[in-house]
Scaffold this active site. Structure first.
Site, short mmCIF file in Angstrom:
data_model
loop_
_atom_site.label_atom_id
_atom_site.label_comp_id
_atom_site.label_asym_id
_atom_site.label_seq_id
_atom_site.Cartn_x
_atom_site.Cartn_y
_atom_site.Cartn_z
N GLY A 278 -1.67 7.21 2.22
CA GLY A 278 -1.85 6.51 1.07
C GLY A 278 -1.61 5.26 1.37
O GLY A 278 -1.38 3.96 0.67
N ASP A 279 -0.23 5.67 2.25
CA ASP A 279 0.74 4.29 2.08
C ASP A 279 -0.07 2.83 3.15
O ASP A 279 0.26 1.93 3.09
CB ASP A 279 2.06 4.86 3.15
CG ASP A 279 3.27 4.96 1.98
OD1 ASP A 279 3.04 5.10 0.72
OD2 ASP A 279 3.88 6.50 2.60
N HIS A 280 -0.59 3.66 4.29
CA HIS A 280 -1.54 2.92 5.22
C HIS A 280 -2.37 2.28 4.20
O HIS A 280 -1.89 1.27 4.69
CB HIS A 280 -1.02 3.64 6.27
CG HIS A 280 -0.20 4.06 7.21
ND1 HIS A 280 -0.41 4.81 8.29
CD2 HIS A 280 1.31 3.41 7.21
CE1 HIS A 280 1.06 4.73 8.58
NE2 HIS A 280 1.68 3.52 8.12
N CYS B 118 -1.95 1.06 1.50
CA CYS B 118 -1.57 -0.26 0.69
C CYS B 118 -0.66 -1.44 1.56
O CYS B 118 -0.89 -1.99 1.44
CB CYS B 118 -0.54 0.73 -0.18
SG CYS B 118 0.26 -0.16 -1.24
N SER B 119 -0.73 -0.95 3.15
CA SER B 119 -0.10 -1.66 3.51
C SER B 119 -1.26 -2.77 4.17
O SER B 119 -0.95 -3.42 4.35
CB SER B 119 0.15 -0.89 5.05
OG SER B 119 1.71 0.32 5.11
#
Length: 396
Positions: free
Chosen positions: A166-168, A170-171
């Site tokens: 999920g972080d990537h 968003c990245s």
């Protein structure tokens, strides 16, 4: 490609540093401001890797310069402002309340540098009653944004998302926001606030399903493989134990091709399976028949038949198999990262390639505070000031 593009990052963990890491790969100068204790992501693999370095931290921070500043002190805050005056982008994942209290919110920094693009990455956005809640991707992206409930088969207990997915996501959104604002600034001369959040990234990631729900107020759940809504878009195992993903382009046209690949052309006109609706209705029976047919074929034979039929298919690979996949290497999925000692190590590439451009890692992730003295000198600080702010590390 981004030579001369200056990014100041005040962020930790993955989502925001990942965005700055992509920009660094493309040539941007990224200065990572860290608290004296460092980004917590540095320390996740201290006992697991030979050098104690975290591969996760390396991925998202390669090619940056690390500066240790305590921006809550007058001296640290003043140095930070000098950096902001020279920056194209300020990227942070600090919570809104903290930013305002430290006088490094958008309004404060925009008044100092009107050209600054201010990129905010949060769990839940900048507005609303829960804007200041902490948010990792397992919470804000996977759980709160309904990704888990859509992905986990009905009746199964929830489980955690793998690290950084999920972080990537968003990245990627953050990079697109920054570059769009940079394009606008070329016309207006003025920067703007851009914001991304884990919850919004999650909603977009499952946007196809959410668009169905928002329009119809109902949605089918994820079913087990043997009772899938679409038996042809499924996974089948070869006689030598390898799973293969099959996903026809057009169920009606590809149904005879699937039957031929399975060696069961007699099923083409079987009254139980003659239409999409009938195949869905009789899914368990059809999956059992295809399991039996494909289960008699070795993987290489399945691959040959699917390829000759021009079906969409792929092996289900482990990380070990992926690391040896020649097509993954040809597609540029992996890059050699300088280790700072004349050698390199292999790491995942960012998902965009610019053929003909130097778009690889420019160096390893920096040691904590490695460039503090160097950057302060560039800002005009003398040796005495640098020594006072940084102590023995700066003098060394």
């Amino acid at each position: 490609m981004l030579k001369g593009f200056k990014v100041v990052e005040l962020a930790s963990n993955i989502a925001a540093p990942g965005a700055a890491g992509m920009l660094a790969d493309w040539g941007a100068e990224v200065i990572k401001i860290e608290h004296p204790t460092g980004d917590p992501q540095r320390y996740g693999f201290e006992t697991l890797t030979p050098d104690g370095e975290s591969p996760i931290f390396q991925l998202d921070n390669r090619g940056k310069r690390s500066v240790v500043l305590d921006i809550q002190t007058p001296e640290g805050h003043e140095a930070f402002i000098r950096l902001i005056k020279q920056a194209d982008v300020f990227l942070t994942n600090r919570r809104p309340r903290m930013l305002k209290k430290a006088k490094i919110d958008f309004d404060s920094l925009h008044a100092i540098n009107p050209r600054l693009i201010y990129a905010s990455v949060t769990g839940y956005g900048l507005e609303g009653p829960e804007a200041d809640l902490p948010g990792y991707d397992v919470a804000a992206y996977w759980s709160r944004a309904a990704v888990a409930s859509i992905m986990i088969p009905k009746g199964e207990e929830p489980f955690a998302l793998r690290t950084g997915i999920g972080d990537h996501t968003c990245s990627l959104a953050t990079v697109s926001a920054i570059m769009t604002a940079a394009y606008e600034r070329e016309r207006t001369g003025v920067g703007r606030l851009v914001e991304t959040s884990l919850i919004r990234s999650g909603v977009y990631a499952v946007g196809s399903d959410m668009s169905v729900y928002l329009r119809l107020r109902r949605l089918s759940g994820t079913r087990p493989r043997k009772n899938s809504l679409q038996p042809l878009t499924n996974f089948y195992r070869s006689s030598d134990g390898r799973w293969v993903c099959m996903m026809p382009k057009d169920n009606r046209k590809d149904w005879p091709k699937v039957c031929k690949a399975a060696g069961r052309e007699d099923l083409v006109d079987d009254p139980r399976f003659k239409s999409d609706r009938l195949r869905n209705t009789n899914c368990p029976e059809l999956v059992a028949l295809l399991d039996e047919a494909f289960g008699q074929l070795p993987y290489e034979e399945m691959a040959r038949r699917f390829t000759e039929a021009d079906l969409v298919w792929s092996p289900v690979q482990s990380p070990a198999q992926l690391a040896e996949d020649p097509q993954a290497h040809a597609a540029g999925c992996f890059v050699q990262t300088p280790d700072g000692q004349g050698g390199t190590f292999e790491a995942p590439a960012v998902p965009v390639r610019f053929p003909g451009a130097d778009d690889g890692p420019k160096g390893p992730a920096p040691a904590l505070g490695q460039h503090t003295a160097e950057v302060l000198a560039e800002l005009g600080y003398g040796q005495a000031d640098i020594a006072a702010m940084c102590g023995e590390k700066a003098e060394a």
